[in-house]
Design a protein around this motif. Structure first.
Motif, short mmCIF file in Angstrom:
data_model
loop_
_atom_site.label_atom_id
_atom_site.label_comp_id
_atom_site.label_asym_id
_atom_site.label_seq_id
_atom_site.Cartn_x
_atom_site.Cartn_y
_atom_site.Cartn_z
N ILE A 1 0.86 -1.19 0.00
CA ILE A 1 0.00 0.00 0.00
C ILE A 1 0.89 1.24 0.00
CG2 ILE A 1 -1.76 1.33 1.22
CD1 ILE A 1 -2.83 -1.21 0.01
N ALA A 2 0.78 2.04 -1.04
CA ALA A 2 1.57 3.26 -1.15
C ALA A 2 0.80 4.44 -0.57
CB ALA A 2 1.93 3.54 -2.60
N SER A 3 1.52 5.30 0.12
CA SER A 3 0.96 6.56 0.61
C SER A 3 1.68 7.68 -0.12
CB SER A 3 1.15 6.70 2.12
OG SER A 3 0.47 5.66 2.81
N ILE A 4 0.93 8.46 -0.89
CA ILE A 4 1.53 9.51 -1.72
C ILE A 4 1.17 10.86 -1.15
CG2 ILE A 4 1.80 10.41 -4.06
CD1 ILE A 4 0.07 7.09 -3.68
N LYS A 5 2.18 11.61 -0.73
CA LYS A 5 1.94 12.94 -0.17
C LYS A 5 1.94 13.95 -1.30
CE LYS A 5 3.70 16.29 3.21
NZ LYS A 5 2.33 16.66 3.64
N ILE A 6 0.81 14.62 -1.47
CA ILE A 6 0.65 15.66 -2.49
C ILE A 6 0.18 16.92 -1.76
CG2 ILE A 6 -0.56 16.35 -4.60
CD1 ILE A 6 -0.99 13.33 -5.13
N GLY A 7 1.09 17.86 -1.59
CA GLY A 7 0.74 19.03 -0.80
C GLY A 7 0.46 18.62 0.63
N ASP A 8 -0.74 18.96 1.11
CA ASP A 8 -1.12 18.63 2.49
C ASP A 8 -1.99 17.39 2.60
OD1 ASP A 8 0.26 20.84 3.50
OD2 ASP A 8 -1.47 22.17 3.15
N ILE A 9 -2.19 16.68 1.50
CA ILE A 9 -3.06 15.49 1.55
C ILE A 9 -2.25 14.23 1.29
CG2 ILE A 9 -5.07 16.83 0.82
CD1 ILE A 9 -4.83 15.46 -1.90
N ILE A 10 -2.77 13.11 1.76
CA ILE A 10 -2.17 11.80 1.53
C ILE A 10 -3.15 10.95 0.74
CG2 ILE A 10 -1.25 9.70 2.58
CD1 ILE A 10 0.52 12.04 3.16
N ILE A 11 -2.70 10.41 -0.38
CA ILE A 11 -3.53 9.54 -1.21
C ILE A 11 -2.94 8.14 -1.18
CG2 ILE A 11 -4.24 9.03 -3.58
CD1 ILE A 11 -4.52 12.04 -3.98
N ILE B 1 -9.66 20.25 -2.83
CA ILE B 1 -9.45 19.55 -1.56
C ILE B 1 -8.04 19.86 -1.02
CG2 ILE B 1 -11.03 17.69 -2.20
CD1 ILE B 1 -8.49 15.92 -2.60
N GLY B 2 -7.46 20.93 -1.51
CA GLY B 2 -6.05 21.24 -1.29
C GLY B 2 -5.32 21.20 -2.60
N VAL B 3 -5.71 20.26 -3.46
CA VAL B 3 -5.42 20.26 -4.89
C VAL B 3 -6.78 20.12 -5.57
CG1 VAL B 3 -3.09 19.33 -4.71
CG2 VAL B 3 -5.04 17.77 -4.90
N THR B 4 -6.84 20.43 -6.86
CA THR B 4 -8.14 20.43 -7.54
C THR B 4 -8.35 19.13 -8.30
OG1 THR B 4 -8.13 22.83 -7.75
CG2 THR B 4 -9.59 21.61 -9.22
N PHE B 5 -9.36 18.38 -7.89
CA PHE B 5 -9.75 17.16 -8.59
C PHE B 5 -10.94 17.46 -9.50
CE2 PHE B 5 -7.09 14.82 -5.76
CZ PHE B 5 -6.89 13.59 -6.34
#
Length: 354
Positions: free
Chosen positions: A247-257, A311-315
């Motif tokens: 399971i990868a956790s990808i930090k993009i700005g202030d969110i984790i995907i 959401i901090g980035v735009t989806f």
């Protein structure tokens, strides 16, 4: 099988860099890529117009790397037709067979067959300058197909035509392929041609093939950032990935995907808009990726509505028009979005071509 193995060709501004590609007999292969990627040089090298600087080409197990074009049984059609202006349509289509001294009755029968297949039988007495662009291209394709080639190479054959003619000729190419089972390699910039015609698609960039696969695979699961951008993938973001137990956790700005992947370090993610759920209340289902956000833009795209969710980035989220109207959403509304870890496609961020 047509086997292209580590083909290189340097022509200055245009080049091939160790290109390898296997094409099965009867396959419809579409090649896409930006201008200058090396697509036309690849076709012309396969056709025998150029000799490669390195590598080899095998056709049904026979080495044809340096065989002259006339011995390859491969024909090519360009976007600008190249018909002989002083010959009728019938004479143009039958020209190759006549040069091979095929009996005239056999030439007539073959010309008639392909003229009917391409809906130009009524134009056989005409000269090229009296035809429309679509009619000239049909004649050029018939001239290539009448030779019963092992492979037909098409270099942007529909790009100079109007939209309606393109649509009709696209259908005719599909019908011809189904009837004749001829191997076709087709260069295009048009994604409709990819989805309508291709068994598989190869993407080229900077003289290399960077991804090969079924059309849906290429568009849904791009191999790298270049492919994602080229095919117009939405929701592509760069981040830093760490992985544990797959399971990868990808930090993009202030969110984790989170995604199912073992990729670590610089990485890109992409998530298709239609795979994202949206709600005005927190979603109860145990989806790994769930975020509160706000609608920043709404775009009406025919039957689909696209919403930009910050959401901090735009989806970008896609809804049917009915779903959008039932949800009664507007710009500035607070919403929640969610998507599964399996919906997140993760690829390394090291290179645009590898």
């Amino acid at each position: 099988m047509l086997q292209i193995q580590n083909i290189s060709k340097d022509m200055g501004e245009f080049f091939l860099d160790s290109v390898s590609l296997d094409i099965s007999k009867g396959e419809y292969m579409v090649i896409i890529g930006p201008t200058g990627a090396g697509k036309t040089i690849l076709l012309e090298t396969v056709a025998g117009i150029y000799e490669p600087d390195g590598g080899s080409i095998h056709l049904d197990g026979n080495d044809i790397t340096r065989a002259p074009p006339k011995e390859r049984n491969i024909t090519m059609v360009y976007q600008d037709y190249m018909l002989f202006p002083h010959l009728t349509v019938e004479e143009n289509i039958g020209f190759g067979l006549k040069s091979k001294k095929v009996p005239s009755d056999e030439i007539h029968e073959a010309v008639q067959r392909y003229a009917e297949m391409l809906h130009i039988a009524h134009l056989l007495h005409r000269y090229p300058d009296t035809l429309s662009g679509g009619e000239q291209q049909r004649a050029a394709i018939a001239r290539a197909m009448v030779m019963n080639p092992w492979a037909l190479l098409l270099d942007e054959p529909l790009s100079a035509l109007d939209s309606k003619t393109r649509e009709n000729l696209r259908k005719e190419l599909k019908d011809i392929h189904e009837i004749t089972k001829t191997t076709i390699i087709h260069i295009t910039h048009n994604f409709e041609e990819v989805f309508d015609l291709a068994d598989r698609v190869a993407i080229m960039n900077e003289g290399k093939i960077v991804q090969v696969g079924a059309p849906d695979e290429i568009f849904r699961r791009p191999k790298n950032h270049f492919v994602a951008e080229f095919v117009g993938a939405t929701n592509v973001f760069k981040g830093i990935s760490t992985s544990e137990n797959g399971i990868a956790s990808i930090k993009i700005g202030d969110i984790i995907i989170r995604a199912h992947s073992e990729i670590e370090g610089d990485a890109y993610i992409s998530v298709r808009p239609e795979e994202i759920l949206i709600s005005t209340a927190p979603l109860a289902s145990p989806i790994r990726n769930a975020f509160p956000g706000k609608i920043s833009d709404i775009r009406h795209c025919g039957a689909m509505i696209r919403l930009n969710i910050d959401i901090g980035v735009t989806f970008v989220v896609a809804l049917t028009r009915q779903g959008f109207e039932e949800a009664e959403l507007g710009i500035g509304d607070c919403v929640y979005i969610a998507f599964k870890a399996t919906s997140v496609h993760l690829f390394p961020g090291k290179s645009t071509t590898e």
